[in-house]
Design a protein around this motif. Structure first.
Motif, PDB file in Angstrom:
ATOM      1  N   GLY A 196       0.826  -1.201   0.000  1.00  9.58           N
ATOM      2  CA  GLY A 196       0.000   0.000   0.000  1.00  9.58           C
ATOM      3  C   GLY A 196       0.857   1.246   0.000  1.00  9.58           C
ATOM      4  N   SER A 197       0.293   2.341   0.481  1.00 10.12           N
ATOM      5  CA  SER A 197       1.015   3.604   0.546  1.00 10.12           C
ATOM      6  C   SER A 197       0.920   4.171   1.949  1.00 10.12           C
ATOM      7  N   ILE A 198       1.984   4.833   2.363  1.00 10.57           N
ATOM      8  CA  ILE A 198       2.023   5.484   3.665  1.00 10.57           C
ATOM      9  C   ILE A 198       2.126   6.983   3.439  1.00 10.57           C
ATOM     10  N   THR A 199       1.316   7.751   4.152  1.00 11.37           N
ATOM     11  CA  THR A 199       1.272   9.200   3.977  1.00 11.37           C
ATOM     12  C   THR A 199       1.569   9.886   5.299  1.00 11.37           C
ATOM     13  N   LEU A 200       2.482  10.852   5.259  1.00 12.57           N
ATOM     14  CA  LEU A 200       2.781  11.696   6.406  1.00 12.57           C
ATOM     15  C   LEU A 200       2.205  13.078   6.119  1.00 12.57           C
ATOM     16  N   GLN A 201       1.209  13.492   6.911  1.00 14.37           N
ATOM     17  CA  GLN A 201       0.597  14.814   6.760  1.00 14.37           C
ATOM     18  C   GLN A 201       1.189  15.741   7.807  1.00 14.37           C
ATOM     19  N   SER A 202       1.931  16.743   7.352  1.00 12.00           N
ATOM     20  CA  SER A 202       2.640  17.631   8.257  1.00 12.00           C
ATOM     21  C   SER A 202       1.678  18.508   9.046  1.00 12.00           C
ATOM     22  N   LEU A 203       1.958  18.663  10.336  1.00 17.15           N
ATOM     23  CA  LEU A 203       1.245  19.629  11.154  1.00 17.15           C
ATOM     24  C   LEU A 203       2.033  20.928  11.285  1.00 17.15           C
ATOM     25  N   GLY A 204       3.206  20.970  10.649  1.00 17.11           N
ATOM     26  CA  GLY A 204       3.961  22.208  10.500  1.00 17.11           C
ATOM     27  C   GLY A 204       3.757  22.727   9.090  1.00 17.11           C
ATOM     28  N   PHE A 205       4.333  23.866   8.782  1.00 13.08           N
ATOM     29  CA  PHE A 205       4.078  24.483   7.480  1.00 13.08           C
ATOM     30  C   PHE A 205       5.378  24.908   6.823  1.00 13.08           C
ATOM     31  N   TRP A 206       6.124  23.917   6.356  1.00  9.07           N
ATOM     32  CA  TRP A 206       7.361  24.199   5.645  1.00  9.07           C
ATOM     33  C   TRP A 206       7.006  24.558   4.210  1.00  9.07           C
ATOM     34  N   PRO A 207       7.256  25.785   3.780  1.00  6.50           N
ATOM     35  CA  PRO A 207       6.801  26.221   2.460  1.00  6.50           C
ATOM     36  C   PRO A 207       7.661  25.692   1.324  1.00  6.50           C
ATOM     37  N   LEU A 208       6.991  25.245   0.283  1.00  5.26           N
ATOM     38  CA  LEU A 208       7.617  24.899  -0.992  1.00  5.26           C
ATOM     39  C   LEU A 208       8.648  23.790  -0.904  1.00  5.26           C
ATOM     40  N   ILE A 228       3.814  13.844   2.496  1.00  4.16           N
ATOM     41  CA  ILE A 228       4.856  12.975   1.955  1.00  4.16           C
ATOM     42  C   ILE A 228       4.250  11.584   1.821  1.00  4.16           C
ATOM     43  N   THR A 229       4.287  11.030   0.622  1.00  2.00           N
ATOM     44  CA  THR A 229       3.697   9.712   0.371  1.00  2.00           C
ATOM     45  C   THR A 229       4.754   8.774  -0.180  1.00  2.00           C
ATOM     46  N   ALA A 230       4.767   7.539   0.312  1.00  2.00           N
ATOM     47  CA  ALA A 230       5.730   6.539  -0.146  1.00  2.00           C
ATOM     48  C   ALA A 230       5.045   5.178  -0.196  1.00  2.00           C
ATOM     49  N   ILE A 233      12.047   7.081   4.516  1.00  6.39           N
ATOM     50  CA  ILE A 233      11.740   8.421   4.018  1.00  6.39           C
ATOM     51  C   ILE A 233      12.797   9.367   4.567  1.00  6.39           C
ATOM     52  N   GLU A 234      13.539   9.996   3.668  1.00  8.92           N
ATOM     53  CA  GLU A 234      14.657  10.833   4.062  1.00  8.92           C
ATOM     54  C   GLU A 234      14.225  12.284   4.289  1.00  8.92           C
ATOM     55  N   ASN A 235      15.022  12.983   5.051  1.00  4.05           N
ATOM     56  CA  ASN A 235      14.960  14.440   5.178  1.00  4.05           C
ATOM     57  C   ASN A 235      13.562  14.941   5.566  1.00  4.05           C
ATOM     58  N   GLN A 251      -2.770   3.125   3.677  1.00  2.00           N
ATOM     59  CA  GLN A 251      -3.896   2.585   2.916  1.00  2.00           C
ATOM     60  C   GLN A 251      -3.392   1.488   1.995  1.00  2.00           C
ATOM     61  N   SER A 252      -4.123   0.367   1.934  1.00  2.00           N
ATOM     62  CA  SER A 252      -3.734  -0.721   1.044  1.00  2.00           C
ATOM     63  C   SER A 252      -3.949  -0.321  -0.412  1.00  2.00           C
ATOM     64  N   THR A 253      -3.198  -0.949  -1.308  1.00  2.00           N
ATOM     65  CA  THR A 253      -3.339  -0.659  -2.736  1.00  2.00           C
ATOM     66  C   THR A 253      -4.723  -1.043  -3.226  1.00  2.00           C
ATOM     67  N   THR A 254      -5.224  -2.180  -2.796  1.00  2.00           N
ATOM     68  CA  THR A 254      -6.589  -2.612  -3.100  1.00  2.00           C
ATOM     69  C   THR A 254      -7.223  -3.143  -1.824  1.00  2.00           C
ATOM     70  N   GLY A 255      -8.554  -3.145  -1.791  1.00  2.00           N
ATOM     71  CA  GLY A 255      -9.263  -3.722  -0.661  1.00  2.00           C
ATOM     72  C   GLY A 255      -9.733  -2.738   0.378  1.00  2.00           C
ATOM     73  N   ASN A 256      -9.391  -1.446   0.211  1.00  2.00           N
ATOM     74  CA  ASN A 256      -9.873  -0.419   1.151  1.00  2.00           C
ATOM     75  C   ASN A 256      -9.516  -0.749   2.596  1.00  2.00           C
ATOM     76  N   CYS A 257      -8.316  -1.273   2.791  1.00  2.00           N
ATOM     77  CA  CYS A 257      -7.866  -1.641   4.127  1.00  2.00           C
ATOM     78  C   CYS A 257      -6.967  -0.553   4.698  1.00  2.00           C
ATOM     79  N   THR A 258      -6.946  -0.466   6.025  1.00  2.00           N
ATOM     80  CA  THR A 258      -6.210   0.585   6.722  1.00  2.00           C
ATOM     81  C   THR A 258      -5.025  -0.014   7.446  1.00  2.00           C
ATOM     82  N   GLY A 259      -3.898   0.662   7.369  1.00  2.00           N
ATOM     83  CA  GLY A 259      -2.724   0.210   8.094  1.00  2.00           C
ATOM     84  C   GLY A 259      -2.850   0.469   9.579  1.00  2.00           C
ATOM     85  N   VAL A 260      -2.389  -0.456  10.375  1.00  2.00           N
ATOM     86  CA  VAL A 260      -2.430  -0.326  11.827  1.00  2.00           C
ATOM     87  C   VAL A 260      -1.071   0.188  12.285  1.00  2.00           C
ATOM     88  N   THR A 261      -1.060   1.404  12.811  1.00  2.00           N
ATOM     89  CA  THR A 261       0.187   2.025  13.240  1.00  2.00           C
ATOM     90  C   THR A 261      -0.132   3.165  14.183  1.00  2.00           C
TER      91      THR A 261
END
Length: 480
Positions: free
Chosen positions: A323-335, A341-343, A354-356, A367-377
């Protein structure tokens, strides 16, 4: 003669079978009928779109409610159907109904709210924003309306929740649209809270932003990348989802921001645009004093690793192994690396790295690639910690289930009250003693019961659930 008799018998038998088939089909033809009302007032909702689908998702019929909010779907085989009710400026309602009941089902739509009024600014332009109040480390929703030449504004389409009203400080001698702070209504010290439960319309006539003493912020940004153009974002400390200003430094990293209004702010600096990027964060409390010669030194981000155990339990049939893992920042680093960040992540040997990553908290979703499943973390990843975070092991689970006992001839209503999220309301009309909501994403839910013919005047408002909130984990099956 025998042949003729045999053929006549066969034809008679075929005719009898045809008649029986037609009679059986006619007997099985059922209907669904309902009335769509506005939850807040009980008024009929005309011209609402009604879509009838099979449980498998096949669309059978589409229509609109009449002037009285009524609809009827005839000639349906006996069974259970998914009914979707939609209309602009209302929440969507998905209901599960059984064809054949003589009762006219009542379905209620939650109307979105409106905040409008007049604002007096040093310079009448820009937007007024309704910002959702959420718990720490939640992502609020925001809704905006333009300020016209007369200082009037209107914000509509606001879903249930609690909000504050904010406006940017704009100065006549600044670039159009460039803010120099943010004011809250009626004052930044004691902002008013607007509660939207369904259909409220607030009128604000006294939003006055008085000219006050202002500050100048100046300094220089440096990093291992050497002198160049860097970016700065300034946000309000209490409402960081609203960006007050985005600006660039000079080519040598120097900057100067003048005419900044009092308030508590966070300054995020980063650069260069091309990786590797560097970061810094400074807290500012402005009270008409100048903040000069800031020496902001950017530091590199850090790496974080996520891993799916290669030898762990096999994935469930409903879940893909990757699947894919997404990091949604709660800070606001511009540009730089954006706020998301998705990987890709899979059960390959070794972790996903995930670097830097900037020094700020992140909300983690998988989120899983198929199956609408959620990662446990762990939901939160705090990159401000001095100790680098450990690897986070993630597995996939299908959506959860909420079920329980129900009185006969009732409707069970499921509403998503997860902060910062807006999902369709779900309802199940049941003549049995049980209800069952499947494919429910992890989150917080309000479950209420009322009789199917709407003897109760209105639902409990979403923002004040009358029952304990249901916390649903990934893949959990929760009985009530």
């Amino acid at each position: 003669m025998r042949v003729f008799a045999s053929m006549t018998s066969i034809k008679n038998a075929q005719l009898a079978i045809l008649l029986l088939t037609l009679w059986a089909g006619t007997a099985r033809a059922e209907s669904i009928q309902g009335t769509v009302l506005e939850d807040h007032s009980g008024a009929p909702v005309p011209a609402a779109s009604v879509t009838v689908k099979t449980i498998a998702g096949e669309t059978l019929k589409e229509m609109e409610t009449d002037r009285s909010g009524n609809f009827a779907v005839a000639d349906l085989p006996a069974g259970v159907y998914e009914i979707s009710i939609t209309k602009a400026n209302y929440s969507t309602l998905n209901a599960r109904m059984t064809a054949g009941s003589a009762v006219t089902r009542v379905l209620r739509l939650i109307k979105y709210g409106v905040i409008s009024g007049r604002i007096t600014l040093p310079q009448a332009r820009g937007t007024v924003v309704a910002i959702e109040k959420v718990a720490e480390y939640q992502l609020p929703r925001s809704f905006s309306g333009m300020i016209n030449a007369a200082g009037e504004f209107r914000i509509f389409g606001i879903p249930p929740g609690h909000y504050v009203l904010a406006a940017p400080f704009l100065s006549a001698n600044t670039i159009p649209g460039v803010a120099r702070g943010m004011a809250l209504y009626p004052s930044s010290a004691k902002p008013r809270e607007f509660e939207i439960a369904g259909g409220e319309q607030y009128e604000v006539a006294d939003f006055v932003v008085q000219p006050v003493g202002r500050s100048t912020i100046s300094g220089k940004i440096s990093s291992p990348a050497g002198p160049q153009i860097y970016t700065l974002t300034i946000v309000h400390s209490d409402y960081p989802s609203i960006r007050v200003q985005l600006t660039l430094t000079a080519s040598d990293g120097t900057f100067k921001l003048d005419n900044f209004y009092p308030g508590t702010y966070e300054l995020y600096a980063s650069g260069p645009v091309q990786p590797p990027s560097f970061f810094a964060h400074i807290h500012l409390e402005l009270n008409s004093q100048d903040v000069e010669n800031l020496d902001i030194r950017l530091q590199p981000g850090r790496a974080v690793e996520f891993v799916l155990p290669p030898n762990g339990k096999p994935p469930l049939p409903a879940c893909s192994p990757d699947g894919s893992i997404t990091l949604q920042s709660l800070g606001f680093w511009p540009l730089v690396r954006d706020q998301k960040i998705t990987a890709h992540i899979g059960p390959q040997p070794g972790p996903t790295r995930i670097e830097n990553v900037g020094p700020t908290p992140f909300v983690v979703s998988v989120q899983s690639t198929t199956g609408n499943c959620t990662g446990v973390t762990d939901r939160l990843l705090d990159m401000t910690d001095k100790v680098p975070p450990a690897r986070m092991i993630t597995g996939f689970e299908p959506p959860g289930v909420i079920y329980g006992a129900a009185p006969g001839a009732s409707v069970i209503v499921l509403r998503d009250v997860t902060p910062g999220r807006q999902s369709p309301v779900r309802a199940e009309f049941t003549n049995s003693s049980e209800f069952h909501f499947d494919a429910v994403p992890p989150g917080q839910y309000c479950v209420t019961t009322r009789v199917a013919d709407d003897a109760i005047l209105r639902w409990t408002p979403e923002s004040r659930c009358g029952n304990p909130i249901v916390e649903l984990a990934p893949g959990e099956s929760k009985g009530l």
